[in-house]
Design a protein around this motif. Sequence first.
Motif, short mmCIF file in Angstrom:
data_model
loop_
_atom_site.label_atom_id
_atom_site.label_comp_id
_atom_site.label_asym_id
_atom_site.label_seq_id
_atom_site.Cartn_x
_atom_site.Cartn_y
_atom_site.Cartn_z
N VAL A 43 -3.43 0.09 72.01
CA VAL A 43 -3.52 -1.43 72.47
C VAL A 43 -4.73 -1.92 71.85
O VAL A 43 -4.83 -3.22 71.12
N PRO A 44 -5.93 -1.40 72.27
CA PRO A 44 -7.14 -2.23 71.51
C PRO A 44 -7.12 -2.39 70.11
O PRO A 44 -7.41 -3.32 69.86
N ILE A 73 -5.21 10.14 76.28
CA ILE A 73 -4.75 9.01 76.50
C ILE A 73 -3.37 8.71 75.87
O ILE A 73 -3.22 9.30 74.77
N PRO A 74 -2.15 8.39 76.74
CA PRO A 74 -0.81 8.28 76.12
C PRO A 74 -0.97 7.32 74.94
O PRO A 74 -1.73 6.29 74.81
N TYR A 75 -0.30 7.80 73.80
CA TYR A 75 -0.48 6.99 72.39
C TYR A 75 0.00 5.59 72.47
O TYR A 75 -0.89 4.78 71.98
N GLY A 76 0.98 5.37 73.34
CA GLY A 76 1.46 3.85 73.42
C GLY A 76 0.07 3.18 73.73
O GLY A 76 -0.08 1.76 73.47
N ILE A 136 -7.73 -1.27 82.45
CA ILE A 136 -9.03 -1.56 81.70
C ILE A 136 -10.27 -1.26 82.68
O ILE A 136 -10.36 -1.87 83.67
N GLN A 137 -11.02 -0.37 82.14
CA GLN A 137 -12.02 0.17 83.01
C GLN A 137 -13.34 -0.83 82.82
O GLN A 137 -14.01 -0.64 84.02
N HIS A 138 -13.58 -1.52 82.06
CA HIS A 138 -14.65 -2.38 81.78
C HIS A 138 -13.91 -3.39 81.38
O HIS A 138 -14.21 -3.85 80.08
N PRO A 139 -13.42 -4.56 82.21
CA PRO A 139 -13.08 -5.80 81.85
C PRO A 139 -14.06 -6.70 81.16
O PRO A 139 -13.73 -7.50 80.27
N PHE A 140 -15.27 -6.89 81.81
CA PHE A 140 -16.11 -7.81 81.27
C PHE A 140 -16.73 -7.28 79.91
O PHE A 140 -16.87 -8.22 79.03
N ALA A 141 -16.69 -6.12 79.57
CA ALA A 141 -17.12 -5.61 78.31
C ALA A 141 -16.01 -5.96 77.19
O ALA A 141 -16.32 -6.25 76.29
N TRP A 178 -13.47 1.80 73.92
CA TRP A 178 -14.20 2.15 74.96
C TRP A 178 -14.23 1.31 76.41
O TRP A 178 -14.13 1.67 77.42
N SER A 179 -14.18 -0.23 76.20
CA SER A 179 -14.24 -1.17 77.14
C SER A 179 -12.55 -0.71 78.06
O SER A 179 -12.50 -1.05 79.29
N PHE A 180 -11.64 -0.09 77.37
CA PHE A 180 -10.41 0.18 77.92
C PHE A 180 -10.44 1.44 78.80
O PHE A 180 -10.15 1.66 79.81
#
Length: 253
Positions: A60-61, A53-56, A133-138, A213-215
């Motif tokens: 974020v999370p 994952i790019p560090y920038g 965001i892979q899991h927006p609701f989570a 994880w949700s991201f």
Amino acid sequence: MNTQAIASIYRFEMARFFRTLMQSFLSPVISTALYFVVFGAAIGSRIDQVDGIPYGAFIVPGLIMLSSMTQATSNASFGIYFPKFIGTFSELLSAPVNFLEITIGYVGAAATKALFIGVIILATAFLFVDLQIQHPFAMLAFLVLTCLSFSLLGFIIGIWAGNFEQLQLIPLLVITPLVFLGGSFYSISMLPPIWQTITLFNPVVYLVSGFRWSFFGQADVPIALSLGAIGLFTLICLGVIWWIFRTGWRVRQ
């Protein structure tokens, strides 16, 4: 349930928030922008990627968790301490409002403020990094639970505090270091094995890991463990608040 009393407390606290909206709004946005400049651009140009994952984007999370936890704690602690300081809290206790309604009013308002800040920081992040965001609701569920649980903790701190210095003591000396050492800016897999084991005793690790994880769909610890940790933390805070009002500790003194 006295919903009118809950709504009155909630509206009063939110009105105080909106009276200082520029401070409440600009401060986290500027801080987040600085974090992105320092960590995302300066340090990120040397680290490149973490777990693919790019560090920038990776930080974020952690940034959202950092601001949401500190804002939830400080808003709730100040919200309940200030009526104690000016002497109006005793009037609230003498009114036909039980401890559960008082807690819901103050904690609900503090969690709403922290959630608002968290969303603002997320929106700011989109200005700096390409983020999906892979899991927006989570993601939303983790954010709400975190804001709620740390508002409960702040509520306890506000009742415990005897002066403004004590009000800042635990957030400054305990919560902020735990967040910084909880994997907000790095993966705990990057640490030596002994420090990985020690870090697992930090409860913030589970919140940051679950939120990350949700991201990205990747976590340092299992998601079920993250949910269990935040659920246990919330129950402990609720139990402490119940005990405080049941015994009158720091409330009826």
